[in-house]
Design a protein around this motif. Structure first.
Motif, short mmCIF file in Angstrom:
data_model
loop_
_atom_site.label_atom_id
_atom_site.label_comp_id
_atom_site.label_asym_id
_atom_site.label_seq_id
_atom_site.Cartn_x
_atom_site.Cartn_y
_atom_site.Cartn_z
N ASP A 22 0.84 -1.22 0.00
CA ASP A 22 0.00 0.00 0.00
C ASP A 22 0.86 1.25 0.00
O ASP A 22 0.62 2.19 -0.76
CB ASP A 22 -0.92 0.02 1.24
CG ASP A 22 -1.94 -1.11 1.17
OD1 ASP A 22 -2.12 -1.67 0.07
OD2 ASP A 22 -2.54 -1.45 2.23
N LEU A 23 1.88 1.25 0.85
CA LEU A 23 2.76 2.43 0.93
C LEU A 23 3.49 2.66 -0.40
O LEU A 23 3.69 3.79 -0.82
CB LEU A 23 3.79 2.26 2.05
CG LEU A 23 3.29 2.51 3.48
CD1 LEU A 23 4.34 2.06 4.49
CD2 LEU A 23 2.93 3.97 3.71
N SER A 24 3.87 1.57 -1.05
CA SER A 24 4.63 1.74 -2.29
C SER A 24 3.75 2.33 -3.38
O SER A 24 4.23 3.09 -4.21
CB SER A 24 5.29 0.43 -2.73
OG SER A 24 4.33 -0.41 -3.33
N HIS A 25 2.45 2.01 -3.34
CA HIS A 25 1.55 2.64 -4.32
C HIS A 25 1.45 4.13 -4.08
O HIS A 25 1.26 4.91 -5.01
CB HIS A 25 0.15 2.01 -4.25
CG HIS A 25 0.07 0.77 -5.06
ND1 HIS A 25 0.25 0.75 -6.42
CD2 HIS A 25 -0.12 -0.52 -4.70
CE1 HIS A 25 0.16 -0.49 -6.88
NE2 HIS A 25 -0.05 -1.28 -5.84
N ALA A 26 1.57 4.52 -2.83
CA ALA A 26 1.54 5.95 -2.51
C ALA A 26 2.94 6.56 -2.64
O ALA A 26 3.14 7.72 -2.31
CB ALA A 26 1.00 6.14 -1.10
N ASP A 73 5.69 2.94 9.29
CA ASP A 73 4.56 3.54 10.00
C ASP A 73 3.51 3.93 8.96
O ASP A 73 3.60 3.50 7.81
CB ASP A 73 5.00 4.71 10.90
CG ASP A 73 5.56 5.89 10.12
OD1 ASP A 73 5.34 5.97 8.89
OD2 ASP A 73 6.23 6.73 10.74
N ALA A 74 2.54 4.71 9.35
CA ALA A 74 1.45 5.01 8.42
C ALA A 74 1.92 5.85 7.24
O ALA A 74 1.33 5.83 6.17
CB ALA A 74 0.32 5.72 9.16
N GLN A 75 3.02 6.59 7.45
CA GLN A 75 3.46 7.52 6.41
C GLN A 75 4.54 6.96 5.50
O GLN A 75 4.64 7.32 4.34
CB GLN A 75 3.99 8.83 7.01
CG GLN A 75 2.93 9.78 7.48
CD GLN A 75 2.47 9.44 8.89
OE1 GLN A 75 3.31 9.15 9.74
NE2 GLN A 75 1.17 9.43 9.12
N ARG A 76 5.41 6.14 6.06
CA ARG A 76 6.49 5.68 5.20
C ARG A 76 7.15 4.41 5.72
O ARG A 76 7.02 4.06 6.90
CB ARG A 76 7.54 6.79 5.02
CG ARG A 76 8.58 6.83 6.10
CD ARG A 76 9.68 7.81 5.72
NE ARG A 76 10.14 8.44 6.96
CZ ARG A 76 11.10 9.35 7.02
NH1 ARG A 76 11.68 9.76 5.93
NH2 ARG A 76 11.46 9.86 8.17
N ALA A 77 7.87 3.76 4.80
CA ALA A 77 8.66 2.59 5.15
C ALA A 77 10.07 2.79 4.62
O ALA A 77 10.28 3.52 3.66
CB ALA A 77 8.05 1.34 4.53
N ILE A 78 11.04 2.17 5.29
CA ILE A 78 12.42 2.18 4.80
C ILE A 78 12.90 0.73 4.72
O ILE A 78 12.83 -0.01 5.71
CB ILE A 78 13.33 3.02 5.72
CG1 ILE A 78 12.85 4.48 5.70
CG2 ILE A 78 14.79 2.92 5.25
CD1 ILE A 78 13.71 5.43 6.50
#
Ligand SMILES: Nc1nc2c(ncn2[C@@H]2O[C@H](COP(=O)(O)OP(=O)(O)O)[C@@H](O)[C@H]2O)c(=O)[nH]1
Ligand SMILES: [Mg+2]
Lengths: 146, 217
Positions: A22-26, A73-78
């Motif tokens: 999901d994060l990667s789509h954003a 977290d809800a905003q980003r991943a590393i």
């Protein structure tokens, strides 16, 4: 500077994969690209592909791997990505050349991998540095690149 | 930044010490560099310990222990036997054990400096053992060392070219050595020092601090 001191899991873990997806789509997954040797480190400062100044600090028993997730977290991943390891593959002409090449590579303290009748050397640095050292053996055909 | 309650940091256990290697040929000034680094780190409030690797003696450790710069109990020798670089590269077990023992004994260590036993230009550190490593060469060893592109010079995190004060006496063209070191390193850091006086050593402290002591105030 962002201190990253925990490995939350692997990107392939089912529990993490959906959230990462999901994060990667954003467009919110940042990549830390590490060489095969840097990935062994326990402390390391480097910028992510988005320019975030990251400081990795792991306990001694922890070990980074390709796909290690260091923040989520809800905003980003590393996520850690290991750069492909390049090899120099060498083929000796005959038994005498094989002995010589093996002796030489050992003397240089190069790490090697045996693959049939070729010797494979993982490159830590520019290939030309290795070819320079091997020049005499390459020049007269005792050894050739496979 | 999010201030959600569950995001408040828990009180952290001490994160353990950073481990930094100092390698390079015999006589290039590794122990002298240690002796210049110790008071500078202590002045910055860094909790420090030292491991020295010696062939078959404890000379370097004893020299640092006697220096009065640091509590002698924080300086530990490793006797490497015949082949000093093996102890920092192929089989760093002994050094790893010593580092673990130091951290167990001194709970708040921030930094362990590990001096290698003196090697040739091909020696490198295992990244199992250290987080960051410095290779020390000296101007008196000849200005062609950077051109020889040994693995130590090429792959260390920081190249220190020591004894620049000796350049005029050994016929070394310092600007040229600077240029060729930078070329060999392809943009990665090189610093010039005079460890007899301490000139240039602050920059080494800064480089180590930035790379691995980033959690220190
Ligand atoms: N002139 C000069 N002498 C130095 C310098 N650094 C170290 N030395 C001397 O060089 C010798 C070897 O230094 P040492 O630290 O023992 O070398 P190591 O074998 O690499 O540990 C000693 O006599 C030092 O005092 C420097 O920057 N300038
Ligand atoms: Mg010494």
């Amino acid at each position: 500077m962002l201190i990253l001191d925990r490995i939350l899991g692997q990107a392939s873990d089912p529990a993490l994969a959906d959230r990462l997806h999901d994060l990667s789509h954003a467009g919110q997954v940042e990549i830390l690209s590490l060489s095969g040797s840097d990935i062994q480190r326990h402390r390391l400062r480097l910028a992510s592909d988005r320019g975030t100044d990251c400081a990795i600090r792991l306990e001694r028993h922890q070990q980074l791997r390709n796909g290690s997730v260091l923040m989520l977290d809800a905003q980003r991943a590393i996520v850690v990505q290991m750069q492909d390891q390049q090899f120099l593959s060498l083929q000796p002409r005959d038994t005498a050349a094989a002995l010589e090449l093996g002796y030489f590579a050992g003397n240089m303290h190069w790490t090697v991998r045996f693959a049939g009748d070729t010797l494979q050397i993982p490159l830590n640095g520019p290939e030309t540095d290795y070819l320079e050292r091997l020049a005499p053996m390459l020049a007269d055909g005792r050894v050739q690149r496979a | 930044m999010s201030t959600a309650l569950n995001a408040l940091p828990l009180p952290q256990a001490h994160p353990g010490a950073a481990r930094v290697g100092i390698g390079g040929p015999v006589g290039s000034g590794k122990t002298r560099l240690l002796e210049q680094l110790i008071p500078r780190f202590i002045a910055r409030g860094i909790e420090l310990a030292i491991i020295t690797n010696d062939l078959a003696t404890r000379e370097d450790a004893e020299r640092v222990q006697r220096s009065g710069l640091i509590d002698p109990q924080r300086v530990i020798p490793v006797e490497t036997g015949a082949c000093p670089h093996t102890a920092i590269r192929e089989d760093p077990t002994l050094n790893l054990q010593m580092a673990d023992a130091l951290e167990a004994r001194f709970k708040n260590l921030d930094l362990i400096l590990i001096e290698s036993g003196g090697d040739n230009l091909a020696s490198t550190f295992s990244l199992d053992l250290v987080d960051y490593w410095i290779f020390v060469i000296d101007v008196a060893g000849g200005d062609d060392i950077p051109r020889k592109r040994g693995p130590g010079v090429l792959s260390c995190d920081l190249l220190v070219v020591n004894k620049y004060d000796l350049a005029p006496y050994v016929g070394v063209d310092l600007p040229r050595m600077r240029r060729e070191s930078a070329q060999a390193r392809d943009g990665r850091p090189v610093l010039f020092t005079n460890c007899a006086t301490g000139d240039g050593v602050d920059a080494v402290v800064d480089a180590i601090s930035r790379a691995v002591l980033f959690d220190q105030p």
